[in-house]
Scaffold this active site. Structure first.
Site: not given
Ligand code: AMP
Length: 137
Positions: A98, A100
């Site tokens: 993903h 951000h």
């Molecule tokens: P990363 O650290 O780049 O893998 O980012 C994962 C992101 O997913 C984090 O910023 C979390 O806040 C986000 N995240 C985790 N669970 C959920 C959820 N259920 N809905 C929306 N975002 C989420």
């Protein structure tokens, strides 16, 4: 077992969607590091960028661009970061690729501190690094 993003994509758990097409979805990051913090996620499960086909990343980045402009219009941030964490060493916590989109309102909200090693590298070091990357393409 499907990861949390696959469950969101399958609408098994809720999220605040802002975009969806055949290949990509985008929804608000639950943490809302800043107002409008959004995740852009391929529907197909790829662990990280190393698995993603280039054709898909081209489309995904098109969506990132479209959404960045929409977020700018919606919230009028002063700036915006596009961030991808790939692998635990890079801070990835959800192992479904993903990107951000993080709108920025003040410089101090988040600090990404990148070490500057410029002074300790020779021209030869740069040449060698560039050569290795080009050879791997
Ligand atoms: P990363 O650290 O780049 O893998 O980012 C994962 C992101 O997913 C984090 O910023 C979390 O806040 C986000 N995240 C985790 N669970 C959920 C959820 N259920 N809905 C929306 N975002 C989420």
């Amino acid at each position: 077992m499907p990861n949390i993003f696959s469950k969101i994509i399958a609408k098994e758990i809720p999220a605040h969607f802002v975009y969806e097409d055949d290949y990509v979805v985008a929804f608000l990051d639950i943490s809302q590091a800043t107002k409008g913090h959004t995740l852009v996620v391929p529907k197909q499960e790829y662990t990280d960028i190393f698995e993603v086909p280039e054709e898909l990343s081209a489309h995904l980045f098109k969506v990132v661009t479209l959404l960045s402009k929409a977020i700018k219009k919606a919230f009028n941030p002063q700036g915006l970061n596009i961030l991808g964490n790939n692998g635990e060493a890079a801070g990835q916590t959800v192992f479904h690729f993903h990107l951000h989109i993080i709108p920025r309102y003040e410089k101090s909200e988040i600090t990404f501190s990148l070490k500057n090693n410029m002074g300790s590298l020779s021209t030869e070091d740069y040449r060698e690094r560039a050569k290795l990357i080009k050879a791997a393409l």
